[in-house]
Scaffold this motif. Structure first.
Motif, PDB file in Angstrom:
ATOM      1  N   PRO A  42       1.295 -62.414   0.817  1.00  0.00           N
ATOM      2  CA  PRO A  42       1.296 -63.635   1.644  1.00  0.00           C
ATOM      3  C   PRO A  42      -0.081 -63.941   2.232  1.00  0.00           C
ATOM      4  O   PRO A  42      -0.475 -65.111   2.295  1.00  0.00           O
ATOM      5  CB  PRO A  42       2.310 -63.299   2.748  1.00  0.00           C
ATOM      6  N   ALA A  43      -0.809 -62.899   2.624  1.00  0.00           N
ATOM      7  CA  ALA A  43      -2.152 -63.129   3.166  1.00  0.00           C
ATOM      8  C   ALA A  43      -3.062 -63.724   2.103  1.00  0.00           C
ATOM      9  O   ALA A  43      -3.898 -64.592   2.406  1.00  0.00           O
ATOM     10  CB  ALA A  43      -2.738 -61.813   3.688  1.00  0.00           C
ATOM     11  N   ASP A  44      -2.918 -63.284   0.867  1.00  0.00           N
ATOM     12  CA  ASP A  44      -3.708 -63.847  -0.237  1.00  0.00           C
ATOM     13  C   ASP A  44      -3.454 -65.352  -0.367  1.00  0.00           C
ATOM     14  O   ASP A  44      -4.396 -66.163  -0.446  1.00  0.00           O
ATOM     15  CB  ASP A  44      -3.345 -63.162  -1.557  1.00  0.00           C
ATOM     16  N   MET A  45      -2.195 -65.729  -0.421  1.00  0.00           N
ATOM     17  CA  MET A  45      -1.858 -67.137  -0.637  1.00  0.00           C
ATOM     18  C   MET A  45      -2.290 -68.005   0.545  1.00  0.00           C
ATOM     19  O   MET A  45      -2.848 -69.092   0.366  1.00  0.00           O
ATOM     20  CB  MET A  45      -0.352 -67.284  -0.885  1.00  0.00           C
ATOM     21  N   ILE A  46      -2.026 -67.520   1.749  1.00  0.00           N
ATOM     22  CA  ILE A  46      -2.438 -68.287   2.926  1.00  0.00           C
ATOM     23  C   ILE A  46      -3.959 -68.362   2.996  1.00  0.00           C
ATOM     24  O   ILE A  46      -4.541 -69.404   3.335  1.00  0.00           O
ATOM     25  CB  ILE A  46      -1.853 -67.659   4.207  1.00  0.00           C
ATOM     26  N   GLY A  47      -4.613 -67.246   2.675  1.00  0.00           N
ATOM     27  CA  GLY A  47      -6.067 -67.217   2.703  1.00  0.00           C
ATOM     28  C   GLY A  47      -6.677 -68.214   1.739  1.00  0.00           C
ATOM     29  O   GLY A  47      -7.622 -68.946   2.103  1.00  0.00           O
ATOM     30  N   TYR A  48      -6.158 -68.260   0.513  1.00  0.00           N
ATOM     31  CA  TYR A  48      -6.707 -69.220  -0.447  1.00  0.00           C
ATOM     32  C   TYR A  48      -6.362 -70.656  -0.055  1.00  0.00           C
ATOM     33  O   TYR A  48      -7.115 -71.583  -0.347  1.00  0.00           O
ATOM     34  CB  TYR A  48      -6.193 -68.903  -1.861  1.00  0.00           C
ATOM     35  N   PHE A  49      -5.214 -70.838   0.614  1.00  0.00           N
ATOM     36  CA  PHE A  49      -4.891 -72.171   1.116  1.00  0.00           C
ATOM     37  C   PHE A  49      -5.898 -72.601   2.175  1.00  0.00           C
ATOM     38  O   PHE A  49      -6.365 -73.745   2.186  1.00  0.00           O
ATOM     39  CB  PHE A  49      -3.476 -72.174   1.696  1.00  0.00           C
ATOM     40  N   ARG A  94      -4.361 -82.812   2.983  1.00  0.00           N
ATOM     41  CA  ARG A  94      -3.411 -83.259   1.957  1.00  0.00           C
ATOM     42  C   ARG A  94      -3.906 -82.809   0.580  1.00  0.00           C
ATOM     43  O   ARG A  94      -3.142 -82.306  -0.244  1.00  0.00           O
ATOM     44  CB  ARG A  94      -3.285 -84.779   2.013  1.00  0.00           C
ATOM     45  N   ALA A  95      -5.227 -82.985   0.335  1.00  0.00           N
ATOM     46  CA  ALA A  95      -5.804 -82.520  -0.926  1.00  0.00           C
ATOM     47  C   ALA A  95      -5.708 -81.003  -1.041  1.00  0.00           C
ATOM     48  O   ALA A  95      -5.433 -80.460  -2.124  1.00  0.00           O
ATOM     49  CB  ALA A  95      -7.261 -82.963  -1.032  1.00  0.00           C
ATOM     50  N   ALA A  96      -5.924 -80.293   0.077  1.00  0.00           N
ATOM     51  CA  ALA A  96      -5.854 -78.834   0.052  1.00  0.00           C
ATOM     52  C   ALA A  96      -4.455 -78.351  -0.323  1.00  0.00           C
ATOM     53  O   ALA A  96      -4.286 -77.391  -1.088  1.00  0.00           O
ATOM     54  CB  ALA A  96      -6.269 -78.269   1.409  1.00  0.00           C
ATOM     55  N   GLY A  97      -3.414 -79.005   0.222  1.00  0.00           N
ATOM     56  CA  GLY A  97      -2.043 -78.617  -0.113  1.00  0.00           C
ATOM     57  C   GLY A  97      -1.741 -78.813  -1.586  1.00  0.00           C
ATOM     58  O   GLY A  97      -1.122 -77.963  -2.232  1.00  0.00           O
ATOM     59  N   THR A  98      -2.193 -79.961  -2.124  1.00  0.00           N
ATOM     60  CA  THR A  98      -1.966 -80.222  -3.550  1.00  0.00           C
ATOM     61  C   THR A  98      -2.705 -79.209  -4.412  1.00  0.00           C
ATOM     62  O   THR A  98      -2.155 -78.686  -5.385  1.00  0.00           O
ATOM     63  CB  THR A  98      -2.440 -81.640  -3.902  1.00  0.00           C
ATOM     64  N   CYS A  99      -3.964 -78.923  -4.069  1.00  0.00           N
ATOM     65  CA  CYS A  99      -4.752 -77.954  -4.847  1.00  0.00           C
ATOM     66  C   CYS A  99      -4.153 -76.556  -4.752  1.00  0.00           C
ATOM     67  O   CYS A  99      -4.168 -75.794  -5.737  1.00  0.00           O
ATOM     68  CB  CYS A  99      -6.191 -77.926  -4.340  1.00  0.00           C
ATOM     69  N   ALA A 100      -3.641 -76.190  -3.588  1.00  0.00           N
ATOM     70  CA  ALA A 100      -3.042 -74.868  -3.430  1.00  0.00           C
ATOM     71  C   ALA A 100      -1.807 -74.729  -4.314  1.00  0.00           C
ATOM     72  O   ALA A 100      -1.566 -73.669  -4.904  1.00  0.00           O
ATOM     73  CB  ALA A 100      -2.682 -74.633  -1.962  1.00  0.00           C
ATOM     74  N   ALA A 101      -0.998 -75.804  -4.396  1.00  0.00           N
ATOM     75  CA  ALA A 101       0.177 -75.748  -5.269  1.00  0.00           C
ATOM     76  C   ALA A 101      -0.237 -75.622  -6.726  1.00  0.00           C
ATOM     77  O   ALA A 101       0.356 -74.867  -7.503  1.00  0.00           O
ATOM     78  CB  ALA A 101       1.037 -76.991  -5.055  1.00  0.00           C
TER      79      ALA A 101
END
Length: 887
Positions: free
Chosen positions: A449-456, A495-502
């Motif tokens: 989870p830290a990895d995913m949140i960190g990259y977000f 908004r762009a960050a959320g799309t890129c993270a997905a």
């Protein structure tokens, strides 16, 4: 209750938004289900593959030293009472002469007769049935025979066993000779075995009780082999020590042999597959978090005026926050209801479409279903916190202001530093001094989870970096002004960050599953390196060197790929295989004389002591041999020790051990074609020497057996005809084992393709969820597009602007996905090392990863086409009527 009604009213008013969000969540849930169930199916297929080629039993009991020696069957009942034993297979195996249909003995051929209990004995299921079906039960005068036995019993001629010779069929009867009378058996099935093996010893299977009564009518029931399956929780080492002591007290000649090293290694890989499936599931669940976050964030942005009016008429901040959270939970619940059956459908379609890949059928992972259900609700809660906080911060006056200002660089830097800290947390866990059990749970509960949140949190910095570096290039590609393109990203950077993270999650899944999957599968030591055919000559005196040279020139045989194998059967200079005066093995060995360099090149010999180069050099010195691992275990002789052999020309001569090997190729053939007992005692004391030693010490001048590799696409029957025409050797026969090699290689490749299929499906499903996010994101900025159209941007310009923005988002998603996937791959590899003790070299399949990167970019562009066309075709006034709240 009021908040629930407001949430439902919002859903009714924004049906398209609800549909797109629920679809995105459902696709994310289906991703978790399909990944975990797909890998559960992969695990079942891999276990079936393992059982087919390497044997799936954990231990076996045999009685050494006496080919007819038995183990009382009551030992099987004692084993079944052991709490560590899950099940077992018992067999009675013997050799018998054969009688033709007239009752005359068939000279020169003996058959291996095996008594089995069906359907308990599943080892025989892997053989190809030519006609008929296996019998059930342990009684009855019925038999299953191989194709060579069918020819022999019909013709009575060992030379007439090719496919064109007459043979017996299902329904025919034959007679087994016995000391106390003959046994008449009716054929119920004919199975296929490699001709090179079946020609040496044909196989006959009869019910166990029938064979026991026929061979030992006045004695208690006995068996000659017991194959034991242990429970998953059993300690194999402790089981072995316990039962070796018990058996030694009863009969010192009963040998308990535990599973081979190769099987243990493959079992470790199956455990790694199981861990890997949940790794993919947890990462996939993170995709759902980003998708829900993007959807709810845009929902809050779209309803700024509505939320402001609610605040103006007396709504509390906490009520607005709870409203957003309730919406997230309802949307997640609807997504779970739709996503679980959808994920099962993906798995079912994949299993149906690729039956060979999922050889064991569809297997649903209960843990995956639980993860998808609870994980989606947790993801919705996590994803709704920030939008809820945004909703709580809305004031009546702020909602009426113009467009929000771009995120400041200081904020981007702060979040990037926090993201780097979170990204570094998992490597610190994996490579730090923590205990192994703590590492396992901390990795899944905290590290991933830290990895995913960190990259977000790093995503805004990546958006800014890509915007300033790749933005001008992309703008030039699409013919739009960079200043306008830049505004589209930085104007709504989260908004762009959320799309890129997905988008990132889909590619990260592909990278980690592919890298870890290839690493595991390439670590599997699948033995497929042995010659294409063996050629047997029945020429009196064997083939001399001049004849052997002619073989190398036969069309279809690969040049330089013919290896003569001289065979001698010398006795040992003393009875080295003896225990308290009883012979553990016959006082003789099988000496195979080969060319040292050629044998190392054409056959896979797994050296347990020594190495191929030094062993070949020592063999060339003369009177050196390579012995089997079993030889080493029985006698404890090592490299450099002496073995006295009785030679026909020089009396007793000491041979020096040059290497200790295990031949996985032989293990495969033995397991696949049920040849175990026929080889156990014949090959335990086998050794490899040189052709010169076979000739000089043992007088072997003629060679009867040759190994050869063929050119691609060559038919072995045509090669044999060419051999007979060139050499003129009467009665030559070629046994083709290329289909064994092909089956091993195809199974290996199919497992790799299986990993690829599941990984690409995971990325595709995640990308579909992102497609919905991009569509909603574009629609939320209709007012901005209306302003651009009003100041002179053309329809095609607006179309190109949206596609350029999508491409930049795709580039950011790819950059994040590649970096995240590579880091998680190294972490997963370290986890395998810590938990399983398994440390193969990391294999990164760059070709497939590049394809995945291209797919992500393609999906990002495709996702933008339909909304871009719609926006481009809409009149400026209609776009402006959407209002500033859509920005």
């Amino acid at each position: 209750m009021v908040l629930t009604k407001l949430a439902l009213a919002n859903f009714t008013h924004r049906k398209v938004r609800v549909f797109l969000t629920v679809a995105a969540i459902a696709l994310s849930v289906s991703l978790v289900v399909s990944v975990t169930s797909g890998y559960a199916s992969a695990e079942s297929a891999a276990f079936k593959f393992l059982s087919l080629y390497m044997g799936s039993h954990d231990a076996q009991l045999t009685r050494t030293g006496d080919l007819r020696g038995g183990i009382r069957e009551s030992v099987c009942d004692e084993l079944l009472a052991d709490p560590d034993v899950k099940g077992l297979i018992r067999r009675l195996e013997m050799e018998s002469g054969l009688l033709d249909l007239s009752g005359k003995p068939i000279l020169g051929r003996r058959a291996n007769v095996t008594g089995i209990r069906r359907p308990d004995d599943t080892r025989v299921n892997q053989m190809n049935i030519l006609e008929g079906n296996w019998f059930d039960g342990s009684t009855g005068n019925v038999a299953v025979i191989d194709q060579i036995a069918a020819h022999l019993l019909k013709t009575g001629d060992p030379q007439k066993t090719d496919d064109n010779s007459p043979s017996l069929h299902v329904g025919d009867t034959f007679v087994l000779p016995g000391v106390q009378g003959n046994l008449s058996l009716r054929i119920v099935a004919v199975v296929h075995k490699p001709a090179i093996l079946a020609n040496v010893i044909p196989s006959i299977y009869v019910p166990l009780a029938t064979l026991q009564k026929f061979t030992m009518p006045d004695e208690p029931p006995q068996v000659t082999r017991v194959l034991v399956d242990l429970k998953d929780s059993a300690d194999e080492k402790q089981f072995g020590e316990r039962w070796k002591a018990k058996l030694a007290a009863e009969d010192p000649l009963i040998r308990l042999r535990l599973v081979s090293d190769n099987k243990s290694q493959l079992d470790q890989n199956l455990q790694a597959l199981h861990i890997l499936s949940y790794l993919g599931g947890l990462v996939s669940m993170t995709a759902a978090t980003f998708i829900v976050f993007s959807a709810l964030s845009m929902g809050v942005t779209e309803r700024q005026r509505t939320l402001a009016m609610m605040r103006a008429i007396g709504a509390y901040r906490s009520q607005l926050g709870r409203l957003v959270i309730i919406e997230g939970i309802v949307l997640a619940a609807a997504g779970v209801i739709a996503g679980i059956p959808l994920g099962m459908l993906w798995t079912k379609i994949t299993v149906w479409r690729f039956p060979d890949l999922f050889a064991a059928g569809m297997t649903i992972s209960p843990g995956g279903l639980l993860l998808a259900s609870l994980g989606s609700i947790v993801a919705a809660l996590l994803a709704s916190f920030l939008p809820a906080w945004q909703a709580m911060r809305v004031s009546p006056l702020e909602a009426m202001t113009p467009l929000a200002a771009p995120q400041s660089m200081s904020g981007i830097v702060i979040f990037a530093v926090l993201g780097l800290f979170l990204v570094a947390l998992d490597p610190l866990i994996m490579y730090g001094p923590l205990p192994r059990d703590v590492v396992f749970y901390a990795h899944f509960a905290l590290g991933l989870p830290a990895d995913m949140i960190g990259y977000f949190l790093l995503a805004p910095a990546f958006v800014w970096l890509v915007e300033w570096t790749a933005g001008p290039i992309v703008a030039a590609m699409f013919g739009v002004r960079f200043s306008i393109l830049r505004q589209q990203l930085s104007g709504g950077i989260w908004r762009a960050a959320g799309t890129c993270a997905a988008l990132m999650v889909g590619l990260a899944i592909l990278v980690v599953l592919q890298t870890q999957g290839h690493t595991m599968l390439q670590g599997w030591k699948l033995p497929d390196k042995f010659p294409d055919i063996f050629i047997v000559s029945f020429k009196f005196g064997g083939m001399k060197p001049a004849d052997q040279q002619k073989l190398d020139n036969v069309p279809g045989i690969r040049k330089g790929e013919v290896m003569p194998i001289a065979i001698a059967s010398p006795e040992f200079g003393n009875n080295i295989f003896s225990v308290a005066g009883a012979a553990v093995l016959p006082d003789a060995t099988m000496f195979f004389g080969v060319d040292p360099d050629q044998s190392m090149r054409m056959m896979e010999l797994d050296f347990r002591q020594g190495d191929p180069k030094s062993a070949a050099a020592m063999l060339k010195l003369g009177r050196h041999v390579i012995v089997t691992q079993e030889f080493h275990e029985l006698k404890g002789l090592n490299v450099g020790d002496k073995i006295p052999l009785k030679t026909t020309r020089h009396g007793i001569v000491d041979y020096t051990i040059a290497g200790v090997v295990w031949s996985p190729g032989i293990d495969v053939i033995v397991s696949m074609f049920d040849m175990g007992r026929q080889f156990d005692q014949r090959t335990a004391a086998s050794m490899f020497g040189t052709l010169d030693d076979a000739r000089e010490d043992f007088g072997v001048d003629g060679v009867y057996l040759f190994a050869a590799n063929l050119d691609l696409g060559v038919d072995k029957d045509k090669v044999l005809d060419q051999v007979k025409a060139s050499v003129g050797a009467f009665g030559m026969r070629a046994g083709d084992i290329r289909h064994i090699k092909a089956a091993i290689q195809q199974g290996f490749e199919r497992l790799l393709l299986l990993v690829s299929t599941v990984a690409f499906c995971a990325m595709a499903v995640a990308s579909l969820g992102v497609t919905n996010t991009i569509m909603a994101s574009i629609r939320s900025r209709r007012w901005q597009f209306g302003v651009l159209r009003s100041i002179g941007v053309t329809r095609s310009g607006l179309l190109r602007l949206v596609m350029a923005e999508a491409l930049l988002l795709g580039i950011v998603g790819c950059a994040l996905g590649l970096i995240a996937g590579i880091e998680m791959s190294f972490d997963a590899h370290q986890l395998s090392l810590l938990i399983l003790g398994y440390n193969p070299p990391i294999a990164v399949p760059w070709g497939i990863i590049l394809i995945g990167t291209a797919v992500v970019l393609f999906v990002a562009l495709i996702a933008s086409i339909a909304p871009a066309i719609t926006v481009a075709r809409t009149e400026p006034l209609e776009l402006l009527q959407a209002g500033r709240a859509s920005a």
